[in-house]
Design a protein around this motif. Structure first.
Motif, PDB file in Angstrom:
ATOM      1  N   GLY A  17       0.812  -1.242   0.108  1.00  0.00           N
ATOM      2  CA  GLY A  17      -0.009  -0.104   0.124  1.00  0.00           C
ATOM      3  C   GLY A  17       0.808   1.379  -0.007  1.00  0.00           C
ATOM      4  O   GLY A  17       1.967   1.149   0.478  1.00  0.00           O
ATOM      5  N   PRO A  18       0.595   2.286  -0.699  1.00  0.00           N
ATOM      6  CA  PRO A  18      -0.794   2.225  -1.265  1.00  0.00           C
ATOM      7  C   PRO A  18      -0.680   1.361  -2.623  1.00  0.00           C
ATOM      8  O   PRO A  18       0.158   1.157  -3.293  1.00  0.00           O
ATOM      9  CB  PRO A  18      -0.789   3.832  -1.800  1.00  0.00           C
ATOM     10  CG  PRO A  18       0.707   4.427  -1.879  1.00  0.00           C
ATOM     11  CD  PRO A  18       1.363   3.600  -0.865  1.00  0.00           C
ATOM     12  N   VAL A  21      -4.476   2.971  -8.228  1.00  0.00           N
ATOM     13  CA  VAL A  21      -5.828   4.091  -8.084  1.00  0.00           C
ATOM     14  C   VAL A  21      -6.396   3.840  -9.664  1.00  0.00           C
ATOM     15  O   VAL A  21      -5.567   4.069 -10.760  1.00  0.00           O
ATOM     16  CB  VAL A  21      -5.524   5.396  -7.921  1.00  0.00           C
ATOM     17  CG1 VAL A  21      -6.895   6.075  -8.050  1.00  0.00           C
ATOM     18  CG2 VAL A  21      -4.940   5.455  -6.353  1.00  0.00           C
ATOM     19  N   THR A  69      -6.038   8.673   7.851  1.00  0.00           N
ATOM     20  CA  THR A  69      -5.408   7.415   7.104  1.00  0.00           C
ATOM     21  C   THR A  69      -5.836   6.189   8.165  1.00  0.00           C
ATOM     22  O   THR A  69      -6.496   6.484   9.302  1.00  0.00           O
ATOM     23  CB  THR A  69      -3.923   7.502   6.854  1.00  0.00           C
ATOM     24  OG1 THR A  69      -3.075   7.388   8.293  1.00  0.00           O
ATOM     25  CG2 THR A  69      -3.474   8.527   6.194  1.00  0.00           C
ATOM     26  N   SER A 195      -8.503   3.967   3.079  1.00  0.00           N
ATOM     27  CA  SER A 195      -8.794   4.122   1.597  1.00  0.00           C
ATOM     28  C   SER A 195      -7.857   3.518   0.726  1.00  0.00           C
ATOM     29  O   SER A 195      -8.357   3.136  -0.462  1.00  0.00           O
ATOM     30  CB  SER A 195      -9.017   5.636   1.294  1.00  0.00           C
ATOM     31  OG  SER A 195      -7.968   6.440   1.795  1.00  0.00           O
ATOM     32  N   GLN A 196      -6.549   3.309   1.028  1.00  0.00           N
ATOM     33  CA  GLN A 196      -5.442   3.067  -0.019  1.00  0.00           C
ATOM     34  C   GLN A 196      -4.967   1.673  -0.114  1.00  0.00           C
ATOM     35  O   GLN A 196      -3.999   1.329  -0.710  1.00  0.00           O
ATOM     36  CB  GLN A 196      -4.191   3.935   0.390  1.00  0.00           C
ATOM     37  CG  GLN A 196      -3.212   3.260   1.200  1.00  0.00           C
ATOM     38  CD  GLN A 196      -3.785   3.885   2.874  1.00  0.00           C
ATOM     39  OE1 GLN A 196      -4.874   4.494   2.936  1.00  0.00           O
ATOM     40  NE2 GLN A 196      -2.697   3.664   3.787  1.00  0.00           N
ATOM     41  N   SER A 200      -8.400   0.569  -3.396  1.00  0.00           N
ATOM     42  CA  SER A 200      -7.651   1.187  -4.634  1.00  0.00           C
ATOM     43  C   SER A 200      -8.166   2.750  -4.724  1.00  0.00           C
ATOM     44  O   SER A 200      -8.515   3.086  -5.757  1.00  0.00           O
ATOM     45  CB  SER A 200      -8.137   0.232  -6.007  1.00  0.00           C
ATOM     46  OG  SER A 200      -7.042  -0.566  -6.193  1.00  0.00           O
ATOM     47  N   CYS A 201      -7.923   3.581  -3.779  1.00  0.00           N
ATOM     48  CA  CYS A 201      -8.331   4.721  -3.543  1.00  0.00           C
ATOM     49  C   CYS A 201      -7.096   5.417  -2.974  1.00  0.00           C
ATOM     50  O   CYS A 201      -6.315   4.815  -2.311  1.00  0.00           O
ATOM     51  CB  CYS A 201      -9.169   4.982  -2.819  1.00  0.00           C
ATOM     52  SG  CYS A 201     -10.218   6.368  -2.534  1.00  0.00           S
ATOM     53  N   PRO A 202      -6.662   6.932  -3.218  1.00  0.00           N
ATOM     54  CA  PRO A 202      -5.521   7.501  -2.489  1.00  0.00           C
ATOM     55  C   PRO A 202      -5.544   7.386  -1.016  1.00  0.00           C
ATOM     56  O   PRO A 202      -6.859   7.213  -0.573  1.00  0.00           O
ATOM     57  CB  PRO A 202      -5.364   8.786  -3.075  1.00  0.00           C
ATOM     58  CG  PRO A 202      -6.102   8.552  -4.515  1.00  0.00           C
ATOM     59  CD  PRO A 202      -7.153   7.724  -4.138  1.00  0.00           C
ATOM     60  N   PRO A 203      -4.474   7.541  -0.288  1.00  0.00           N
ATOM     61  CA  PRO A 203      -4.662   7.255   1.102  1.00  0.00           C
ATOM     62  C   PRO A 203      -4.981   8.544   1.555  1.00  0.00           C
ATOM     63  O   PRO A 203      -5.119   9.798   0.996  1.00  0.00           O
ATOM     64  CB  PRO A 203      -2.906   7.208   1.543  1.00  0.00           C
ATOM     65  CG  PRO A 203      -2.285   7.584   0.489  1.00  0.00           C
ATOM     66  CD  PRO A 203      -3.199   7.334  -0.695  1.00  0.00           C
TER      67      PRO A 203
END
Ligand SMILES: *Cc1c(COP(=O)(O)O)cnc(C)c1O
Length: 395
Positions: A17-18, A21, A69, A195-196, A200-203
């Motif tokens: 991670g991350p 995206v 986070t 989220s990350q 598959s989203c940014p942190p």
């Protein structure tokens, strides 16, 4: 400062991670923001909250992402539910479980640890014995331990915790969105994620969920929560009910989460879990064919999202990782603490958990190992992965 437009390098995020995206998520982040009290903000938030409930497997009304986070989610859960002077029992077989125990200590709790080798899961009998003996107020465990690659089943932990009247906190950072959690069925009261990783989203956001039983406990808590920003009573007044200003929510991140969850809905939740399982199995078969050993010996407790592979004798893991980054822009992770230098941590999460991506990674990994002193049979990894794909007819 350079005055030209920002131009980050292209990377393939196969690390812990991350994660990579989706372009649709980046597009959402570029949309004009609204205010943090705008009805549109709460509307998209409600959309996200419904999908988060399905991913967690819960009917909990209090399921939402907070502006933090994963570690902020952890701190929120510990600070609100672990009171000074209370007893907090933590299953400590990894780096993130250690962090949870440290947070409990900082809240003034008496922390009791159950240490185990990094790479092993706890058996039903031993968690039961530990919890019934210690009779804690709160039990904490990590469902998906990213430092070791272990998946910890919640059922026996929750059953024993309920017998002694303890609340249960679960770290679902690397399981949410990619592996089933079944929160209500297992009896977890409080869980957090980020989220990350599996989403598959940014942190930047931490989706968490709290059971009605735990909300009731919080309502009756006598001592004041020792953190203002992460006080769930205040956060509830902002996200629900009166929508009273608490902090300026990072709107673009909430757009990103909404869009990431919408791509998950488009794919189908069950289909997404199965995709992660299939790619994990193909990857594991490839490691075996390359003569490499998994750090988690028991296949039934391996994470689908994060594969831990032992570094072969005589190989410098850092050189392998640097080679992959320099030649292919591929990021993979190394080990922490007792596993430093001993394992690779290879993430197959979200966007990059696909057959073409696994078949792109495997030859590159084979080459990086060969260049650094370990020659696997040429092409054997990819061939073994292909065989699994044919068998599973998935992805
Ligand atoms: C990544 C991770 C965290 C911390 O999340 P951040 O977003 O880095 O703060 C906590 N627990 C586990 C299991 C993780 O993998």
């Amino acid at each position: 400062m350079a005055t030209s437009q920002l131009n980050p390098p292209q990377r393939f995020l196969f690390g812990p991670g991350p994660s990579q995206v989706d372009p649709r998520v980046y597009a959402a982040m570029a949309k004009p923001i609204v205010g943090h009290l705008d009805p549109y903000f709460f509307q998209i938030n409600m959309e996200s909250r419904e999908v988060l409930k399905r991913l967690y497997g819960t009917a909990n009304d209090f399921t939402l992402a907070i502006s933090a986070t994963g570690s902020g989610g952890m701190e929120t859960c510990v600070a609100n539910f672990v009171e000074p002077g209370s007893k907090f029992a933590v299953l400590t077989a990894g780096y993130f479980a250690d962090r949870m125990a440290e947070m409990g200590k900082r809240q003034g709790a008496t922390v009791v640890r159950f240490d185990k080798a990094w790479g092993e899961a706890y058996t039903d009998a031993e968690v039961r014995e530990f919890i019934l003996r210690e009779k804690p107020h709160v039990v904490g465990f990590v469902n998906a331990e990213t430092s070791t690659g272990v998946f910890q089943k919640p059922d026996a932990i929750c059953a024993a915790a309920r017998e002694v009247g303890a609340l249960i906190i679960a770290d679902c950072v690397t399981s949410l969105g990619a592996m089933p959690i079944d929160l209500d069925r297992s009896g977890i009261d409080i869980a957090y994620s980020c989220s990350q990783k599996g989403l598959s989203c940014p942190p930047g956001l931490s989706p968490l969920t709290v059971s009605p039983r735990a909300m009731e406990w919080l309502k009756n808590r006598q001592s004041q929560t020792g953190t203002w920003y992460f006080d769930l009573k205040l956060l509830a007044e902002y996200f629900d009910g009166a929508h009273r200003y608490h902090h300026t929510a990072p709107i673009s991140m909430f757009y990103a989460l909404r869009e990431a969850l919408s791509t998950i809905e488009d794919e189908g939740i069950a289909e997404r879990f199965e995709r992660h399982r299939a790619n994990h199995l193909a990857f594991v078969a490839a490691m075996a064919a390359m003569g490499l050993e998994m750090n988690v010996a028991d296949p039934s407790v391996r994470l689908w999202t994060l594969n831990t592979v032992k570094v072969p004798a005589g190989v410098d893991d850092l050189k392998v990782r640097q080679y992959l980054m320099a030649k292919y822009g591929i990021e993979i992770g190394g080990g922490f603490g007792p596993l430093a230098g001993k394992i690779f941590r290879i993430g197959l999460m979200g966007v990059l958990s696909t057959e073409p991506d696994v078949l792109f990674l495997l030859p590159a990994f084979e080459e990086a190992l060969r260049e650094n002193g370990y020659a696997a049979p040429a092409g054997a990894g990819a061939a073994a992965a292909r065989e699994v794909y044919t068998r599973l007819v998935a992805v």
